[in-house]
Design a protein around this motif. Structure first.
Motif, PDB file in Angstrom:
ATOM      1  N   TYR A 279     -47.271  -7.696 -31.666  1.00  0.00           N
ATOM      2  CA  TYR A 279     -47.283  -6.482 -32.485  1.00  0.00           C
ATOM      3  C   TYR A 279     -46.207  -5.541 -31.935  1.00  0.00           C
ATOM      4  N   PRO A 280     -44.951  -5.739 -32.333  1.00  0.00           N
ATOM      5  CA  PRO A 280     -43.840  -4.994 -31.716  1.00  0.00           C
ATOM      6  C   PRO A 280     -43.866  -3.492 -31.975  1.00  0.00           C
ATOM      7  N   ASP A 281     -44.611  -3.042 -32.976  1.00  0.00           N
ATOM      8  CA  ASP A 281     -44.650  -1.604 -33.261  1.00  0.00           C
ATOM      9  C   ASP A 281     -45.613  -0.851 -32.345  1.00  0.00           C
ATOM     10  N   ALA A 282     -46.435  -1.590 -31.607  1.00  0.00           N
ATOM     11  CA  ALA A 282     -47.362  -0.913 -30.685  1.00  0.00           C
ATOM     12  C   ALA A 282     -46.576  -0.253 -29.553  1.00  0.00           C
ATOM     13  N   ASP A 283     -46.953   0.957 -29.211  1.00  0.00           N
ATOM     14  CA  ASP A 283     -46.237   1.727 -28.180  1.00  0.00           C
ATOM     15  C   ASP A 283     -47.140   1.868 -26.952  1.00  0.00           C
ATOM     16  N   TRP A 284     -46.775   1.171 -25.880  1.00  0.00           N
ATOM     17  CA  TRP A 284     -47.558   1.194 -24.657  1.00  0.00           C
ATOM     18  C   TRP A 284     -46.877   2.008 -23.553  1.00  0.00           C
ATOM     19  N   ARG A 285     -45.830   2.750 -23.890  1.00  0.00           N
ATOM     20  CA  ARG A 285     -45.094   3.485 -22.861  1.00  0.00           C
ATOM     21  C   ARG A 285     -45.941   4.603 -22.265  1.00  0.00           C
ATOM     22  N   PRO A 286     -45.745   4.905 -20.964  1.00  0.00           N
ATOM     23  CA  PRO A 286     -46.515   5.997 -20.336  1.00  0.00           C
ATOM     24  C   PRO A 286     -46.116   7.340 -20.915  1.00  0.00           C
ATOM     25  N   GLU A 287     -47.042   8.302 -20.863  1.00  0.00           N
ATOM     26  CA  GLU A 287     -46.742   9.633 -21.389  1.00  0.00           C
ATOM     27  C   GLU A 287     -45.600  10.285 -20.633  1.00  0.00           C
ATOM     28  N   GLU A 288     -45.574  10.091 -19.311  1.00  0.00           N
ATOM     29  CA  GLU A 288     -44.498  10.637 -18.489  1.00  0.00           C
ATOM     30  C   GLU A 288     -43.718   9.478 -17.876  1.00  0.00           C
ATOM     31  N   PRO A 289     -42.403   9.388 -18.121  1.00  0.00           N
ATOM     32  CA  PRO A 289     -41.625   8.295 -17.540  1.00  0.00           C
ATOM     33  C   PRO A 289     -41.693   8.299 -16.011  1.00  0.00           C
ATOM     34  N   VAL A 290     -41.688   7.113 -15.446  1.00  0.00           N
ATOM     35  CA  VAL A 290     -41.705   6.952 -13.989  1.00  0.00           C
ATOM     36  C   VAL A 290     -40.266   7.008 -13.475  1.00  0.00           C
ATOM     37  N   THR A 291     -40.061   7.631 -12.346  1.00  0.00           N
ATOM     38  CA  THR A 291     -38.738   7.718 -11.732  1.00  0.00           C
ATOM     39  C   THR A 291     -38.673   6.796 -10.513  1.00  0.00           C
ATOM     40  N   ALA A 357     -38.218  -3.226  -2.597  1.00  0.00           N
ATOM     41  CA  ALA A 357     -37.259  -2.164  -2.928  1.00  0.00           C
ATOM     42  C   ALA A 357     -36.061  -2.681  -3.717  1.00  0.00           C
ATOM     43  N   ALA A 358     -35.686  -3.950  -3.507  1.00  0.00           N
ATOM     44  CA  ALA A 358     -34.556  -4.511  -4.261  1.00  0.00           C
ATOM     45  C   ALA A 358     -34.845  -4.558  -5.754  1.00  0.00           C
ATOM     46  N   GLY A 359     -36.117  -4.570  -6.116  1.00  0.00           N
ATOM     47  CA  GLY A 359     -36.491  -4.635  -7.527  1.00  0.00           C
ATOM     48  C   GLY A 359     -36.950  -3.320  -8.100  1.00  0.00           C
ATOM     49  N   ILE A 360     -36.623  -2.223  -7.421  1.00  0.00           N
ATOM     50  CA  ILE A 360     -37.168  -0.937  -7.858  1.00  0.00           C
ATOM     51  C   ILE A 360     -36.690  -0.557  -9.257  1.00  0.00           C
ATOM     52  N   ASP A 361     -35.420  -0.823  -9.557  1.00  0.00           N
ATOM     53  CA  ASP A 361     -34.913  -0.482 -10.893  1.00  0.00           C
ATOM     54  C   ASP A 361     -35.611  -1.307 -11.968  1.00  0.00           C
ATOM     55  N   LEU A 362     -35.829  -2.586 -11.680  1.00  0.00           N
ATOM     56  CA  LEU A 362     -36.536  -3.443 -12.628  1.00  0.00           C
ATOM     57  C   LEU A 362     -37.962  -2.947 -12.846  1.00  0.00           C
ATOM     58  N   LEU A 363     -38.654  -2.612 -11.766  1.00  0.00           N
ATOM     59  CA  LEU A 363     -40.031  -2.156 -11.886  1.00  0.00           C
ATOM     60  C   LEU A 363     -40.117  -0.856 -12.673  1.00  0.00           C
ATOM     61  N   VAL A 364     -39.203   0.056 -12.413  1.00  0.00           N
ATOM     62  CA  VAL A 364     -39.183   1.321 -13.157  1.00  0.00           C
ATOM     63  C   VAL A 364     -38.983   1.052 -14.641  1.00  0.00           C
ATOM     64  N   THR A 365     -38.050   0.159 -14.959  1.00  0.00           N
ATOM     65  CA  THR A 365     -37.774  -0.174 -16.360  1.00  0.00           C
ATOM     66  C   THR A 365     -39.008  -0.771 -17.037  1.00  0.00           C
ATOM     67  N   LEU A 366     -39.667  -1.701 -16.362  1.00  0.00           N
ATOM     68  CA  LEU A 366     -40.811  -2.376 -16.974  1.00  0.00           C
ATOM     69  C   LEU A 366     -42.010  -1.450 -17.137  1.00  0.00           C
ATOM     70  N   VAL A 367     -42.197  -0.519 -16.194  1.00  0.00           N
ATOM     71  CA  VAL A 367     -43.272   0.459 -16.355  1.00  0.00           C
ATOM     72  C   VAL A 367     -42.953   1.387 -17.524  1.00  0.00           C
ATOM     73  N   ASN A 368     -41.709   1.829 -17.619  1.00  0.00           N
ATOM     74  CA  ASN A 368     -41.351   2.795 -18.659  1.00  0.00           C
ATOM     75  C   ASN A 368     -41.313   2.189 -20.054  1.00  0.00           C
ATOM     76  N   GLN A 369     -41.186   0.860 -20.154  1.00  0.00           N
ATOM     77  CA  GLN A 369     -41.266   0.249 -21.481  1.00  0.00           C
ATOM     78  C   GLN A 369     -42.690  -0.211 -21.803  1.00  0.00           C
ATOM     79  N   GLY A 370     -43.626   0.025 -20.858  1.00  0.00           N
ATOM     80  CA  GLY A 370     -45.026  -0.284 -21.108  1.00  0.00           C
ATOM     81  C   GLY A 370     -45.438  -1.697 -20.784  1.00  0.00           C
ATOM     82  N   SER A 371     -44.556  -2.488 -20.183  1.00  0.00           N
ATOM     83  CA  SER A 371     -44.881  -3.876 -19.868  1.00  0.00           C
ATOM     84  C   SER A 371     -45.699  -3.993 -18.589  1.00  0.00           C
ATOM     85  N   LEU A 372     -45.495  -3.067 -17.662  1.00  0.00           N
ATOM     86  CA  LEU A 372     -46.305  -2.962 -16.451  1.00  0.00           C
ATOM     87  C   LEU A 372     -47.033  -1.618 -16.479  1.00  0.00           C
ATOM     88  N   MET A 373     -48.223  -1.612 -15.923  1.00  0.00           N
ATOM     89  CA  MET A 373     -49.016  -0.390 -15.899  1.00  0.00           C
ATOM     90  C   MET A 373     -49.456  -0.090 -14.466  1.00  0.00           C
TER      91      MET A 373
END
Length: 380
Positions: A279-291, A357-373
């Motif tokens: 269901y690609p229209d579902a929005d699972w992104r967090p209310e506040e983006p993670v930095t 720490a080497a994957g911090i950018d990846l983790l931030v991206t995945l949390v902000n797109q709602g794939s990781l919580m």
């Protein structure tokens, strides 16, 4: 995986070959969802749900979302409520998938949950996917028949693919915790024995050749320049101007096949394609983006990141590491990042620490797109 279940024997003898009844392998089975909770989901916008009512020897289909009073007005006729992708909304339902992960994740579709009154069912039918039918509550009689195909006669029904003639070859009554595996194409019918019958259908998809051809070709065409044209600089006078000459056909065929023949390009497209959310229209992104700073603090706190049950993760190996696909996004990963990518695909949750720490950018991206919580107990 279940302690006493032989996955290799199952794949060898039953997977896509013949049905299998598995009597309660869970030990202490606990039904993960209450009927009222399922009814509540069927009333929500954006959740795919249906009601099938059996009346006068036929089945009538209604699509949700439903009003809260609909269930009180169904009357005495046998009926069934079906709700798709309940695993996306109920973690305990999503946990039912875990024992079946000896089958690759990219084959998983979703967990559909049904509730039926006494005698309720959706009629004799066949599906084009593998399914494990887990009895959650109450009892259901399953009858399984022969394998069907595109030439099998169907009843003249607008939306339900029902079989007019169904002769069962096997029959079982499933109790809570029992599982029935049905391969693609096998005729089957489930009927509730008593009220409060709940069944969890763990479905596995198989891409169809027509769909892949169309979507792969569309993907290629979208990336091609408009001036990528057929050329025939060695053209000679035509004997008959109406003929499409064999050398023209050979050149056109080679031109088309060459565009589709790159295996690496296909693999990368397929990774994106197969991880696109149901269901690609579902929005699972967090209310506040993670930095990045938030993520570092979570690492120091030993926080847990959980995969969104609605998300799809997969990876491809390469000489340089792996390519990670998450909900249609693509991430090239090498070294420690490749190890992290594989860890994210293998486990429903990971505990953060500074070694990641080497994957911090990846983790931030995945949390902000709602794939990781972020685990609620550790939200920053």
């Amino acid at each position: 995986m279940f302690p006493s279940f032989d996955a290799e024997a199952f794949l060898r003898d039953h997977w896509q070959k013949r049905p299998l009844l598995i009597r309660n392998p869970w030990g202490a089975w606990v039904n993960p969802l209450e009927p009222d909770e399922l009814a509540g989901l069927a009333c929500e916008e954006g959740i795919e749900s249906r009601i099938v009512v059996q009346r006068d020897g036929d089945w009538a289909l209604e699509h949700g979302p439903f009003g809260e009073d609909r269930f009180a007005t169904l009357g005495g006729s046998p009926w069934t409520l079906l709700v798709q992708a309940v695993d996306h909304h109920a973690p305990d339902v999503a946990a039912l998938i875990a024992p079946f992960r000896f089958i690759p994740d990219w084959r998983i579709d979703d967990v559909m949950v049904s509730y039926a009154s006494d005698g309720g069912g959706v009629g004799p039918h066949f599906d084009q996917y593998d399914v494990f039918l887990v009895q959650g509550l109450g009892r259901r009689r399953w009858r399984v028949g022969p394998r069907c195909d595109r030439d099998t006669l169907l009843r003249p029904h607008g939306e339900l693919r029902l079989l007019p003639d169904f002769t069962a070859t096997d029959e079982w009554v499933l109790e809570p915790g029992d599982i029935l595996y049905v391969p693609p194409g096998f005729a089957h019918e489930g009927v509730a024995v008593g009220d409060d019958c709940m069944t969890y259908s763990i479905g596995f998809r198989a891409p169809s050749r027509p769909d892949m051809l169309v979507e792969w070709a569309e993907h290629l065409a979208a990336a091609m320049p408009d001036d990528d044209l057929y050329a025939d600089p060695d053209l000679t006078p035509a004997t008959n101007p109406g003929e499409i000459a064999p050398d023209a056909i050979a050149r056109l065929h080679a031109m088309t096949i060459a565009a589709m023949a790159n295996r690496s390009d296909f693999a990368n497209w397929f990774g994106q394609h197969v991880t696109t959310p149901k269901y690609p229209d579902a929005d699972w992104r967090p209310e506040e983006p993670v930095t990045t700073e938030n993520m570092l603090a979570l690492m120091d706190a030993g926080a847990d990141l959980m995969r969104n049950p609605a998300s799809r993760f997969a990876f491809l190996r390469s000489d340089n590491g792996v390519t990670l696909f998450v909900d249609g996004s693509v991430h090239a990963c090498a070294g420690d990042l490749a190890l992290l990518a594989q860890q994210l695909c293998a486990h429903p949750a990971v505990t953060l620490d500074r070694s990641m720490a080497a994957g911090i950018d990846l983790l931030v991206t995945l949390v902000n797109q709602g794939s990781l919580m972020i685990d609620d107990g550790h939200e920053d």
